[in-house]
Design a protein around this motif. Structure first.
Motif, short mmCIF file in Angstrom:
data_model
loop_
_atom_site.label_atom_id
_atom_site.label_comp_id
_atom_site.label_asym_id
_atom_site.label_seq_id
_atom_site.Cartn_x
_atom_site.Cartn_y
_atom_site.Cartn_z
N LEU A 35 0.82 -1.21 0.00
CA LEU A 35 0.00 0.00 0.00
C LEU A 35 0.86 1.26 0.00
O LEU A 35 0.55 2.24 -0.71
CB LEU A 35 -0.93 0.00 1.22
CG LEU A 35 -2.10 -0.99 1.16
CD1 LEU A 35 -2.82 -1.03 2.51
CD2 LEU A 35 -3.08 -0.59 0.06
N THR B 118 2.52 1.69 -3.36
CA THR B 118 1.57 2.21 -4.35
C THR B 118 1.60 3.74 -4.37
O THR B 118 1.50 4.36 -5.43
CB THR B 118 0.15 1.71 -4.04
OG1 THR B 118 0.13 0.29 -4.09
CG2 THR B 118 -0.85 2.26 -5.04
N ARG C 128 3.55 5.99 -7.43
CA ARG C 128 2.38 6.49 -8.15
C ARG C 128 2.80 7.10 -9.49
O ARG C 128 3.92 7.63 -9.62
CB ARG C 128 1.64 7.52 -7.30
CG ARG C 128 2.41 8.79 -7.01
CD ARG C 128 1.70 9.62 -5.96
NE ARG C 128 2.38 10.89 -5.70
CZ ARG C 128 3.41 11.02 -4.87
NH1 ARG C 128 3.89 9.95 -4.24
NH2 ARG C 128 3.96 12.21 -4.68
N LYS D 18 -6.30 8.43 -5.26
CA LYS D 18 -6.12 7.00 -5.00
C LYS D 18 -4.80 6.74 -4.30
O LYS D 18 -4.72 5.90 -3.40
CB LYS D 18 -6.17 6.22 -6.32
CG LYS D 18 -7.55 6.16 -6.95
CD LYS D 18 -7.52 5.31 -8.22
CE LYS D 18 -8.91 5.22 -8.84
NZ LYS D 18 -8.90 4.40 -10.08
N SER E 269 -4.35 5.21 -0.63
CA SER E 269 -3.51 4.03 -0.42
C SER E 269 -2.49 4.28 0.69
O SER E 269 -2.22 3.38 1.50
CB SER E 269 -2.80 3.67 -1.72
OG SER E 269 -1.94 2.57 -1.55
N CYS F 295 -4.37 4.06 4.00
CA CYS F 295 -4.62 2.64 4.30
C CYS F 295 -3.33 1.93 4.69
O CYS F 295 -3.34 1.01 5.52
CB CYS F 295 -5.27 1.95 3.11
SG CYS F 295 -6.94 2.51 2.74
N GLY F 296 -2.22 2.35 4.09
CA GLY F 296 -0.93 1.74 4.44
C GLY F 296 -0.56 1.98 5.89
O GLY F 296 -0.10 1.07 6.59
#
Length: 549
Positions: free
Chosen positions: A265, A268, A272, A361, A365, A368-369
């Motif tokens: 995550l 990501t 990016r 996004k 991410s 969430c990571g």
């Protein structure tokens, strides 16, 4: 104690409380949300070729997704229901939800094996029969009757094998040897007198006095350790058997996922897409073109090798050394194609198509990571200081959940749900991560608008296999918080001490394996360099050419 039981027989029978309306509404809302999430999951990921096809596999996947989510969310519901609390027998029901959680769990214990060993295999055979994927390379066409007969034939084989293990296991391993401490002592009669019409309630109970404490101290010195043999029901044995099988997958894939989910995550976000300069774009385009040419050559070599094998009439068993080598080569080729597709999509986002990319996004991410880092670390700490030690030094997350109960109990229940669902997501991520690195089985990645139903059913089957191990681990790890749950009496007592299986669970074999895999994965991802996909493609091509010499 026998005298106490005799007197308790004269107490009023259990008073059943009506089900709490809030829990009923929660069940309905949770089911609707799971169904909506499953529909979105299916529509978002399905391949266009399956848009108006494979309706029965789609229904199987849809309900399987709901079943997996509901299995994990059943634990928080059990916590909120509080059925194991002694007051639920009738004298103090204000803390009880009134739901029959034993019935709920039995239904799920029956349904999960049906889905894993009956519906998902049958639908997979039926879906793949059309292109001959499972039928030794010979397509049987689009005749529904032929596809159905082929699927039934393979499913009967699965049912016979699995049914044999279930039946023999239940006949010989259906007893749970629960360790208990037997206290011996004598107790005089206890008189209880009430006026006519007075119903026994908790207010009539008297606090423990000095005589009671003296008696407890006297019998404590006269105790022996023994075992209580309990025959378990068929649903309970199903739960133990499915949990045992699922632990082999969950210990490996869940351990990989606990380390891989936070890292991927965050990567990501770091990797990016950014707008590339003309020179960078030309270099990237040249690299992708070279990899495409390499993989085209490999595909041609694989095709020629298969045609030569068919022309010679030589049959190679997939279990032979040559067959295993061919299967490994094919899996490596598919992995290279998958990585190339991902790099090509990233390249497009870095060119003029960057306007189609949503930059939020990447930041989502990243968020969430960080959350997953906290979840993974706290899971490892909870297992290390509470699950593994015989005398845990601290309750850790149990204390956190109980603190929520003091002012807003719903947060504690939602926290249990979050930690449970996170373990399932780690198992799915770990399966793909492990398969991409070691190429031991067919890859089934979930990609938006590019996922066939066979990949859906594989991942749903994996999630269902890991659902009960997740419930078992959460029940053990949060035993203080979930002490009044019905599932704790089933999994934490009966399943935990089933014959043969108990050695693995009492000695924490699977839990230690889970931590070990997590540690090894963390070291591997932290210190091992990423493999060069271009060099791997060249090596694969050279290996295929050498086999034809």
């Amino acid at each position: 104690f026998r005298t106490c039981r005799i007197y308790l027989q004269f107490l009023p029978k259990k008073l059943h409380k009506m089900a709490d309306w809030f829990l009923i509404v929660s069940i309905v809302v949770a089911f609707i949300l799971l169904l909506i999430a499953a529909l979105y999951f299916l529509v978002h990921f399905q391949h266009p070729d399956d848009k108006n096809e494979a309706w029965f596999p789609k229904i199987t996947v849809l309900l399987g997704f709901v079943l997996a989510g509901a299995t994990v969310l059943l634990l928080p519901l059990d916590v909120a229901n509080n059925e194991g609390y002694a007051g639920c027998d009738g004298y103090d029901t204000k803390l009880c939800g009134g739901l029959n959680m034993e019935l709920f769990w039995d239904i799920f214990f029956w349904t999960i094996p049906v889905w894993v060993f009956l519906l998902i295999p049958f639908m997979t055979f039926f879906y793949e029969a059309d292109d001959g994927t499972l039928m030794a390379g010979t397509s049987i066409g689009s005749n529904p009757k032929s596809r159905f007969c082929e699927a039934v034939k393979y499913e009967i084989f699965v049912i016979v094998i699995v049914g044999l293990f279930f039946v023999l296991g239940y006949l010989f391993l259906n007893d749970a040897a629960v360790p208990i401490t037997d206290y011996n002592g004598s107790l005089g009669g206890v008189e209880f007198t009430t006026t006519a019409g007075v119903i026994f309630n908790s207010n009539l109970l008297v606090d423990i006095g000095t005589n009671d404490i003296s008696y407890l101290n006297s019998v404590e010195t006269n105790s022996t350790a023994t075992e209580l043999i309990l025959p378990v029901s068929i649903p309970t044995f199903f739960a133990g058997f499915m949990s045992f099988v699922g632990w082999f997958f969950f210990a490996l894939f869940g351990g990989v996922g606990l380390a891989a989910v936070p890292l991927d995550l965050i990567l990501t976000f770091i990797n990016r897409p950014r707008l590339m300069s003309t020179t960078e774009m030309a270099d990237a385009q040249l690299s992708i073109r070279e990899r495409v040419n390499e993989l085209v050559d490999i595909g041609e070599l694989l095709k020629v090798e298969r045609e030569e094998q068919q022309a010679s009439g030589k049959k190679i068993s997939r279990f032979s050394k040559e067959g295993r080598e061919q299967n490994k080569t094919l899996l490596e080729f598919k992995a290279q194609v998958l990585l190339l597709e991902e790099d090509a999509e990233d390249f497009l986002l870095c060119t003029d198509n960057h306007k189609k990319y949503n930059p939020l996004k990447a930041y989502f991410s990243l968020l969430c990571g960080f959350v997953s880092i906290i979840l993974s670390i706290t899971w490892v700490i909870q297992i290390a200081i509470y699950v593994l030690p015989k005398n845990p030094p601290h309750s850790f997350l149990n204390r956190y959940f109980q603190w929520f109960d003091e002012w807003f109990p719903l947060f504690g229940v939602l926290s249990v749900a979050l930690y449970s669902v996170y373990l399932l997501l780690c198992a799915v991520k770990g399966c793909f991560k492990f398969g991409l690195r070691f190429l031991l089985f067919q890859l089934h990645p979930m990609k938006p608008n590019k996922t066939y139903m066979s990949s859906f059913m594989f991942n749903i089957g994996l999630i269902l296999l890991c659902a009960l191990p997740v419930v078992q681990l959460c029940t053990t790890a949060f035993s203080e918080y979930a002490r009044y749950t019905n599932v704790y009496q089933v999994i934490g007592v009966q399943v935990e001490y089933l014959k043969f299986f108990r050695w693995f669970w009492v000695n924490n074999i699977f839990v230690i394996s889970l931590l070990g895999v997590t540690a090894l994965t963390t070291l591997y991802l932290a210190f091992c360099k990423k493999r060069e996909t271009k060099n791997n493609a060249q090596l694969l091509r050279d290996k295929l050419k050498s086999r034809r010499l």
